[in-house]
Design an enzyme around this catalytic site. Sequence first.
Site, PDB file in Angstrom:
ATOM      1  N   GLY A  12     -57.747  47.440 -45.426  1.00  0.00           N
ATOM      2  CA  GLY A  12     -58.056  46.425 -44.421  1.00  0.00           C
ATOM      3  C   GLY A  12     -59.484  46.471 -43.910  1.00  0.00           C
ATOM      4  CG  ASN A  14     -63.011  42.568 -47.119  1.00  0.00           C
ATOM      5  OD1 ASN A  14     -64.130  42.082 -47.007  1.00  0.00           O
ATOM      6  ND2 ASN A  14     -62.656  43.279 -48.166  1.00  0.00           N
ATOM      7  CG  HIS A 109     -62.301  38.367 -57.262  1.00  0.00           C
ATOM      8  ND1 HIS A 109     -61.142  39.018 -57.611  1.00  0.00           N
ATOM      9  CD2 HIS A 109     -63.135  38.486 -58.327  1.00  0.00           C
ATOM     10  CE1 HIS A 109     -61.254  39.496 -58.837  1.00  0.00           C
ATOM     11  NE2 HIS A 109     -62.449  39.184 -59.291  1.00  0.00           N
ATOM     12  CG  ASP A 141     -57.093  26.801 -57.669  1.00  0.00           C
ATOM     13  OD1 ASP A 141     -56.770  27.959 -58.003  1.00  0.00           O
ATOM     14  OD2 ASP A 141     -57.925  26.132 -58.317  1.00  0.00           O
ATOM     15  CB  VAL A 144     -55.028  34.619 -60.574  1.00  0.00           C
ATOM     16  CG1 VAL A 144     -55.678  35.898 -60.062  1.00  0.00           C
ATOM     17  CG2 VAL A 144     -53.518  34.693 -60.443  1.00  0.00           C
ATOM     18  CG  ASP A 145     -58.936  36.359 -58.431  1.00  0.00           C
ATOM     19  OD1 ASP A 145     -58.651  36.302 -57.218  1.00  0.00           O
ATOM     20  OD2 ASP A 145     -58.690  37.348 -59.136  1.00  0.00           O
TER      21      ASP A 145
HETATM   22  C1  GRF Z   1     -61.553  44.380 -51.674  1.00  0.00           C
HETATM   23  O1  GRF Z   1     -62.401  44.902 -52.642  1.00  0.00           O
HETATM   24  C2  GRF Z   1     -61.215  42.945 -51.984  1.00  0.00           C
HETATM   25  O2  GRF Z   1     -62.261  42.265 -52.573  1.00  0.00           O
HETATM   26  C3  GRF Z   1     -60.085  43.107 -52.952  1.00  0.00           C
HETATM   27  O3  GRF Z   1     -59.335  44.185 -52.462  1.00  0.00           O
HETATM   28  C4  GRF Z   1     -60.178  45.031 -51.693  1.00  0.00           C
HETATM   29  C5  GRF Z   1     -59.569  45.146 -50.330  1.00  0.00           C
HETATM   30  O4  GRF Z   1     -60.235  46.078 -49.530  1.00  0.00           O
HETATM   31  N1  GRF Z   1     -59.370  41.867 -53.086  1.00  0.00           N
HETATM   32  P1  GRF Z   1     -59.875  46.174 -47.975  1.00  0.00           P
HETATM   33  O5  GRF Z   1     -58.365  46.372 -47.878  1.00  0.00           O
HETATM   34  O6  GRF Z   1     -60.346  44.933 -47.303  1.00  0.00           O
HETATM   35  O7  GRF Z   1     -60.609  47.410 -47.513  1.00  0.00           O
END
Ligand code: GRF
Length: 220
Positions: A12, A14, A109, A141, A144-145
């Site tokens: 988490g 992000n 991503h 959408d 995927v990605d």
């Molecule tokens: C990140 O690298 C994101 O791009 C990918 O999964 C990872 C998640 O990291 N989809 P966090 O849980 O946000 O630390």
Amino acid sequence: MTRIGVLISGSGSNLQAIIDAVEQGRVNGELVLVISNDPDAYGLVRAANHRIPTAVIVHTDYASREAYDRALVDALQAAGVELVCLAGFMRVITPVFINAFPEKIINIHPALLPAFPGTHGQGQTFAYGTRVAGCTVHFVDDQVDHGPIIIQAVVPVLPDDDEDALAARILRCEHKIYPEAVRLFCDGRLRIDGRKVKILGQEENAAGLGETYLINPPLS
Ligand code: GRF
């Protein structure tokens, strides 16, 4: 204020970047729900530390992907969510979910899409031997990605990198661009036009670097 829901599966970090941006007033939104499919995801602790409501909805409790997505949609709609952020959510979502939130689901991503979709984007990038790497925030959408791209960041791949060093450099960029994408969405500045996302109020040629390009290795 846009009501934001975030879906996670792990650390988490992000999510934390978005929490920080909201708390610092950089995002005109509020975090109303964090959902994890893994009860042990550290992101749940991060959310609780900031008094954000959490829910654990475990995919193995459901008979099908669609039934699972219905449960996610129900929880998000009950919380009045207007923007769904997938932040390290390790599940492929179905049209049940996508159609419930049209043009309102975004994802980060860890690669420069359309290169290296799927899992381990950083590892795929490293293994391929590209000279630049990066990350992408895009609308979701039904592939995927794949959806229209909102923002990307590019980093160099350095000679002494291993996969972890590269992934860490990419992750630092993720923490910059994901809150920015959320900010733009919450300010109503994103318009999807086919494959392209227009950013209202953005100056022409405002790419940050001007005419300076990242060339790696640098010109001698
Ligand atoms: C990140 O690298 C994101 O791009 C990918 O999964 C990872 C998640 O990291 N989809 P966090 O849980 O946000 O630390």
